[in-house]
Each structure stands twice: as structure tokens, then as C-alpha cells.
Design a protein around this motif. Structure first.
Motif, mmCIF file in Angstrom:
data_model
loop_
_atom_site.group_PDB
_atom_site.id
_atom_site.type_symbol
_atom_site.label_atom_id
_atom_site.label_comp_id
_atom_site.label_asym_id
_atom_site.label_seq_id
_atom_site.Cartn_x
_atom_site.Cartn_y
_atom_site.Cartn_z
ATOM 1 N N PHE A 98 2.611 0.580 9.662
ATOM 2 C CA PHE A 98 2.535 0.606 8.205
ATOM 3 C C PHE A 98 1.649 1.748 7.693
ATOM 4 O O PHE A 98 1.791 2.175 6.543
ATOM 5 N N ALA A 99 0.758 2.268 8.539
ATOM 6 C CA ALA A 99 -0.081 3.400 8.130
ATOM 7 C C ALA A 99 0.573 4.747 8.403
ATOM 8 O O ALA A 99 0.113 5.774 7.889
ATOM 9 N N THR A 150 0.842 -1.202 0.000
ATOM 10 C CA THR A 150 0.000 0.000 0.000
ATOM 11 C C THR A 150 0.875 1.250 0.000
ATOM 12 O O THR A 150 0.643 2.193 -0.761
ATOM 13 N N ARG A 151 1.887 1.267 0.833
ATOM 14 C CA ARG A 151 2.788 2.418 0.893
ATOM 15 C C ARG A 151 3.522 2.619 -0.430
ATOM 16 O O ARG A 151 3.712 3.749 -0.883
ATOM 17 N N SER A 152 3.932 1.517 -1.068
ATOM 18 C CA SER A 152 4.725 1.640 -2.292
ATOM 19 C C SER A 152 3.889 2.051 -3.501
ATOM 20 O O SER A 152 4.451 2.463 -4.516
ATOM 21 N N MET A 177 7.314 6.927 0.309
ATOM 22 C CA MET A 177 7.160 6.550 1.705
ATOM 23 C C MET A 177 8.338 5.689 2.166
ATOM 24 O O MET A 177 8.803 4.813 1.426
ATOM 25 N N PRO A 178 8.835 5.919 3.377
ATOM 26 C CA PRO A 178 9.883 5.044 3.906
ATOM 27 C C PRO A 178 9.400 3.591 3.953
ATOM 28 O O PRO A 178 8.236 3.320 4.217
ATOM 29 N N VAL A 179 10.318 2.673 3.688
ATOM 30 C CA VAL A 179 10.007 1.246 3.752
ATOM 31 C C VAL A 179 10.091 0.812 5.212
ATOM 32 O O VAL A 179 11.165 0.884 5.829
#
Length: 208
Positions: free
Chosen positions: A190-191, A114-116, A123-125
Motif C-alpha cells: 500500500f506504500a 491514504t493513496r486516494s 495512485m493505482p488502487v
């Protein structure tokens, strides 16, 4: 904790991420359709995790996920097709408890992607913060073939509960940090810093 309670936590987490992805897609911030996955369901000893519109089959193929219980393990299975070649149903990661398999899936297969897939955002991993730090406090390791017989491999396990263990396809110490998080901490991690999702409430989890 029992498997039904653990399943309810898993379903709640997937529903949360579906709502996050839908919110991002409606705002034009998501690079694909939403959600990535639909609600899970039991099929005998297997928990099926259906692909959503965000993971529809394309020219590269598709990957289906499920979690299968058997021989004292909960194995995350994949199946599908890649560039015209079928990928048979096979286990990829193994855990001693269902909720650990479920947390791994939510973090690595749902939250991270979702972040990627955010538009115009880098977004930072999340996983990178745990690399190079060894094992999370409370975890140990022992050389052991994984359940498929692969070597070199290691079993990672909790000092206080050897029934909590995992094998992954890499010698992967970072997962011990992910599994040390509560359900709320995992989803928060993760959010974190994803813009525009403050209105999506986290559900109540059994370990709150």
C-alpha cells in the motif's frame, strides 16, 4: 502468535501510516489533515480505533471503527452518523483471527484511503490487482450465512488452518490475497510508489 503480539503489530502498522500521512501533509501532498487514525487501545473485549484529525466530524458526519472479540470471531464494527442520521454500532466484517481483522483494516481503511487522498497524484488502487483472480492459493470457500444471518454469503478459509476465515459484506475473494501477505508485505504493497515517504521507516513486525 497471541492476541497481544497481534495487537502490537496492528499498533505499529497504524503508527507507520500516521507518520506517512503526517509527512505527506507537511509536504502539502495530502488532501486532509493527518493522521487519519490515532493509536488503538483495549476497552474490555473491544479494540477501539480513535479517529484522528483527518477524520474529524464534518457535514457528512463521521464513522467510528472498532474490533470486537466474541463467539470465536473478531468483528470489525462501525458506528457514527451520516447526514444527520445515527448509524448504530454494528458488525460489518468478520474474521477468525485478530491479525486478519487488523490487516484488513490497515489495507482497506488506512492504506487505500491514504493513496486516494494524495494531491496531484493518481495512485493505482492496490485491491484491483486481485480482482478477477479467484482465491489466493491456500484459500477455499463454502456457502454459509455470515454471522448476522445474511444470505447469499460465503465463508472463506485457509486449507491448512480452518480457524483462519473471513466473511465480508460482499462475496469478496480479493481479501484472501491481502490476508496472505505478511505485515511487511502488506504495508509495502500500500506504500508502494507514494512519493516523499522514503524517510519513514517500517517497524519490525513479529512475522518478519
Amino acid at each position: 502468535m497471541n492476541e497481544r503480539t497481534e495487537f502490537a503489530d496492528f499498533a505499529a502498522a497504524l503508527d507507520y501510516w500516521s507518520q506517512v500521512q503526517i509527512t505527506l501533509a507537511q509536504a502539502g501532498r495530502f488532501e486532509t489533515k493527518a493522521p487519519l487514525y490515532e493509536q488503538p487501545y483495549f476497552d474490555g473485549d473491544r479494540v477501539m480505533i480513535p479517529r484522528g484529525p483527518g477524520n474529524a466530524e464534518d457535514s457528512d458526519g463521521y464513522t467510528d471503527y472498532s474490533i470486537l472479540r466474541g463467539d470465536g470471531l473478531y468483528a470489525v464494527h462501525t458506528a457514527g452518523r451520516r447526514r444527520g442520521e445515527a448509524s448504530p454500532d454494528s458488525p460489518r466484517f468478520w474474521f477468525g483471527r485478530f491479525d486478519d481483522a487488523a490487516k484488513y483494516f490497515v489495507g482497506r481503511v488506512v492504506g487505500g484511503p491514504t493513496r486516494s487522498r494524495l494531491r496531484r497524484e493518481h495512485m493505482p488502487v492496490v485491491n484491483l490487482q486481485w480482482l478477477g483472480r479467484g482465491l489466493s492459493p491456500g484459500w477455499s470457500e463454502v456457502p454459509e450465512p455470515d454471522p448476522s444471518g445474511f444470505l447469499p454469503s460465503k465463508r472463506f478459509f485457509r486449507h491448512d488452518n480452518r480457524d483462519r476465515f473471513y466473511f465480508t459484506t460482499d462475496i469478496d475473494t480479493a481479501t484472501s490475497f491481502l490476508l496472505s501477505l505478511s505485515w511487511r508485505e502488506l504495508n509495502d504493497a500500500f506504500a508502494r510508489d507514494i512519493p516523499g515517504i522514503d524517510g519513514v521507516p517500517l517497524p519490525v513486525f513479529s512475522d518478519d
